[in-house]
Design a protein around this motif. Structure first.
Motif, PDB file in Angstrom:
ATOM      1  N   LYS A 130      57.172  33.972  43.915  1.00  0.00           N
ATOM      2  CA  LYS A 130      56.780  32.627  43.477  1.00  0.00           C
ATOM      3  C   LYS A 130      55.768  32.703  42.337  1.00  0.00           C
ATOM      4  CE  LYS A 130      57.384  30.272  47.974  1.00  0.00           C
ATOM      5  NZ  LYS A 130      57.970  31.377  48.778  1.00  0.00           N
ATOM      6  N   ALA A 131      54.799  33.612  42.481  1.00  0.00           N
ATOM      7  CA  ALA A 131      53.772  33.737  41.447  1.00  0.00           C
ATOM      8  C   ALA A 131      54.346  34.301  40.151  1.00  0.00           C
ATOM      9  CB  ALA A 131      52.633  34.611  41.952  1.00  0.00           C
ATOM     10  N   ILE A 132      55.162  35.343  40.244  1.00  0.00           N
ATOM     11  CA  ILE A 132      55.726  35.977  39.041  1.00  0.00           C
ATOM     12  C   ILE A 132      56.494  34.957  38.211  1.00  0.00           C
ATOM     13  CG2 ILE A 132      57.455  37.628  38.207  1.00  0.00           C
ATOM     14  CD1 ILE A 132      54.826  38.924  39.065  1.00  0.00           C
ATOM     15  N   ARG A 133      57.326  34.182  38.862  1.00  0.00           N
ATOM     16  CA  ARG A 133      58.145  33.239  38.101  1.00  0.00           C
ATOM     17  C   ARG A 133      57.354  32.026  37.630  1.00  0.00           C
ATOM     18  NH1 ARG A 133      60.702  32.154  43.643  1.00  0.00           N
ATOM     19  NH2 ARG A 133      60.263  29.961  44.089  1.00  0.00           N
ATOM     20  N   SER A 134      56.093  31.910  38.047  1.00  0.00           N
ATOM     21  CA  SER A 134      55.245  30.791  37.644  1.00  0.00           C
ATOM     22  C   SER A 134      54.224  31.182  36.584  1.00  0.00           C
ATOM     23  CB  SER A 134      54.513  30.218  38.868  1.00  0.00           C
ATOM     24  OG  SER A 134      55.420  29.761  39.848  1.00  0.00           O
ATOM     25  N   ILE A 135      54.259  32.441  36.144  1.00  0.00           N
ATOM     26  CA  ILE A 135      53.296  32.942  35.158  1.00  0.00           C
ATOM     27  C   ILE A 135      54.034  33.324  33.879  1.00  0.00           C
ATOM     28  CG2 ILE A 135      51.653  34.793  34.619  1.00  0.00           C
ATOM     29  CD1 ILE A 135      51.140  35.025  37.650  1.00  0.00           C
ATOM     30  N   SER A 136      53.522  32.857  32.753  1.00  0.00           N
ATOM     31  CA  SER A 136      54.003  33.290  31.444  1.00  0.00           C
ATOM     32  C   SER A 136      52.874  34.061  30.774  1.00  0.00           C
ATOM     33  CB  SER A 136      54.405  32.083  30.593  1.00  0.00           C
ATOM     34  OG  SER A 136      54.771  32.490  29.292  1.00  0.00           O
ATOM     35  N   ALA A 137      53.057  35.369  30.640  1.00  0.00           N
ATOM     36  CA  ALA A 137      52.031  36.236  30.058  1.00  0.00           C
ATOM     37  C   ALA A 137      52.700  37.511  29.582  1.00  0.00           C
ATOM     38  CB  ALA A 137      50.955  36.576  31.094  1.00  0.00           C
ATOM     39  N   PRO A 138      52.110  38.205  28.602  1.00  0.00           N
ATOM     40  CA  PRO A 138      52.724  39.437  28.105  1.00  0.00           C
ATOM     41  C   PRO A 138      52.753  40.556  29.144  1.00  0.00           C
ATOM     42  CG  PRO A 138      50.556  39.113  27.142  1.00  0.00           C
ATOM     43  CD  PRO A 138      50.895  37.849  27.844  1.00  0.00           C
ATOM     44  N   MET A 139      51.844  40.500  30.120  1.00  0.00           N
ATOM     45  CA  MET A 139      51.821  41.501  31.176  1.00  0.00           C
ATOM     46  C   MET A 139      51.145  40.909  32.404  1.00  0.00           C
ATOM     47  SD  MET A 139      50.354  45.421  31.129  1.00  0.00           S
ATOM     48  CE  MET A 139      51.573  45.865  29.876  1.00  0.00           C
ATOM     49  N   ILE A 140      51.627  41.295  33.571  1.00  0.00           N
ATOM     50  CA  ILE A 140      51.000  40.920  34.836  1.00  0.00           C
ATOM     51  C   ILE A 140      50.540  42.194  35.524  1.00  0.00           C
ATOM     52  CG2 ILE A 140      51.333  39.885  37.110  1.00  0.00           C
ATOM     53  CD1 ILE A 140      53.448  38.068  35.827  1.00  0.00           C
ATOM     54  N   ILE A 141      49.255  42.236  35.858  1.00  0.00           N
ATOM     55  CA  ILE A 141      48.690  43.362  36.599  1.00  0.00           C
ATOM     56  C   ILE A 141      48.481  42.885  38.029  1.00  0.00           C
ATOM     57  CG2 ILE A 141      46.789  45.001  36.751  1.00  0.00           C
ATOM     58  CD1 ILE A 141      46.231  44.296  33.746  1.00  0.00           C
ATOM     59  N   GLY A 142      49.164  43.504  38.968  1.00  0.00           N
ATOM     60  CA  GLY A 142      49.103  43.050  40.351  1.00  0.00           C
ATOM     61  C   GLY A 142      48.329  44.016  41.225  1.00  0.00           C
ATOM     62  N   ILE A 143      47.499  43.470  42.103  1.00  0.00           N
ATOM     63  CA  ILE A 143      46.788  44.253  43.102  1.00  0.00           C
ATOM     64  C   ILE A 143      46.892  43.508  44.429  1.00  0.00           C
ATOM     65  CG2 ILE A 143      44.556  43.175  42.569  1.00  0.00           C
ATOM     66  CD1 ILE A 143      43.211  45.848  43.229  1.00  0.00           C
ATOM     67  N   GLY A 144      46.941  44.270  45.512  1.00  0.00           N
ATOM     68  CA  GLY A 144      47.066  43.640  46.816  1.00  0.00           C
ATOM     69  C   GLY A 144      48.496  43.468  47.264  1.00  0.00           C
ATOM     70  N   PHE A 145      49.397  44.276  46.702  1.00  0.00           N
ATOM     71  CA  PHE A 145      50.812  44.209  47.065  1.00  0.00           C
ATOM     72  C   PHE A 145      51.354  45.541  47.583  1.00  0.00           C
ATOM     73  CE2 PHE A 145      50.101  40.971  43.838  1.00  0.00           C
ATOM     74  CZ  PHE A 145      50.581  39.846  44.490  1.00  0.00           C
ATOM     75  N   LEU A 146      50.627  46.630  47.391  1.00  0.00           N
ATOM     76  CA  LEU A 146      51.129  47.953  47.772  1.00  0.00           C
ATOM     77  C   LEU A 146      50.562  48.446  49.091  1.00  0.00           C
ATOM     78  CD1 LEU A 146      51.138  49.885  44.369  1.00  0.00           C
ATOM     79  CD2 LEU A 146      52.948  48.522  45.422  1.00  0.00           C
ATOM     80  N   GLY A 147      49.541  47.791  49.614  1.00  0.00           N
ATOM     81  CA  GLY A 147      48.989  48.190  50.898  1.00  0.00           C
ATOM     82  C   GLY A 147      49.546  47.314  52.006  1.00  0.00           C
ATOM     83  N   GLY A 148      48.927  47.382  53.162  1.00  0.00           N
ATOM     84  CA  GLY A 148      49.327  46.500  54.257  1.00  0.00           C
ATOM     85  C   GLY A 148      50.677  46.864  54.841  1.00  0.00           C
ATOM     86  N   GLN A 149      51.459  45.854  55.204  1.00  0.00           N
ATOM     87  CA  GLN A 149      52.720  46.073  55.909  1.00  0.00           C
ATOM     88  C   GLN A 149      53.770  46.700  54.995  1.00  0.00           C
ATOM     89  OE1 GLN A 149      52.133  41.934  58.444  1.00  0.00           O
ATOM     90  NE2 GLN A 149      54.171  42.484  57.751  1.00  0.00           N
TER      91      GLN A 149
END
Length: 227
Positions: free
Chosen positions: A88-107
């Motif tokens: 939902k967030a990816i398709r709602s952001i227009s930017a040259p790059m998205i740096i994501g944190i908080g997606f590789l840990g946890g479940q």
């Protein structure tokens, strides 16, 4: 892509709910001007004393306290349950790059879902950080300034072929696919270049290579068409 909620001419930081190293998050927050939280990622941003510029998600996990702390115009609920908050967030952001944190840990199921979303958007430059690794979808061609012995893992999300230079075990002549041969735990013999013949290849590097990977993605000669 939907009409974007967040538009930026600079990289955007996207924070997910798999809370990790606070120091790593604070360092990233100091690098960017625009911060988007995917659902309970807003709780993590608030826990380190900041607030996101926008909150996007179905709000099944973000706390009432954090939602109340945000200006109403920054809160964007997308109620459908057919996609993850990351999607939902990816398709709602227009930017040259998205740096994501908080997606590789946890479940583990959340991690696998994040990898699936990366493969779904080969036309976007997205870099995901964990405490130990950095992950991105590879463009058609890329050059990486890696040092001898750097761990390089290639993980195909669909059948992909390509050619390489600088890898200890080249991928030339191989078909990599998630159900058969994958390219994990390779290593660099020096700077690495990769040419892929189709989308779907993820690269996993030590998190120390994050800046080099971001720069290489920014300098890449085009991304894949949208699926």
């Amino acid at each position: 892509m939907n009409d974007p909620i967040v538009v930026s001419q600079e990289p955007v930081l996207l924070v997910g709910g798999a809370h990790g190293d606070n120091a790593q998050l604070l360092s990233l927050l100091d690098e960017v001007t625009t911060v988007v939280a995917a659902d309970s990622g807003a709780d993590w941003v608030r826990a380190v004393g900041r607030l996101p510029n926008a909150l996007i998600g179905d709000f099944d996990s973000v706390s009432d306290e954090t939602r109340a702390a945000l200006p109403p115009e920054t809160v964007h609920r997308i109620e459908e349950q057919d996609s993850t908050d990351f999607d939902k967030a990816i398709r709602s952001i227009s930017a040259p790059m998205i740096i994501g944190i908080g997606f590789l840990g946890g479940q583990v199921d959340h991690l696998l879902a994040a990898m699936t979303v990366l493969a779904r958007y080969p036309d976007r430059a997205i870099v995901l950080l964990g405490e130990h690794d950095v992950v991105a979808h590879l463009p058609p061609q890329i050059g990486l300034p890696l040092e001898l012995g750097t761990r390089v893992s290639l993980y195909p999300m669909r059948p992909v072929t390509g050619i390489s230079t600088g890898l200890h075990w080249p991928i030339d002549g191989l078909e990599l696919s998630p159900g058969d041969r994958v390219g994990t735990s390779n290593r660099a013999d020096g700077p690495v270049s990769l040419t892929l013949h189709g989308p779907g290849m993820l690269i996993i590097l030590p998190v120390s290579e994050r800046h080099g990977l971001q720069q290489a993605l920014a300098q890449a000669d085009g991304l894949w068409p949208a699926l």
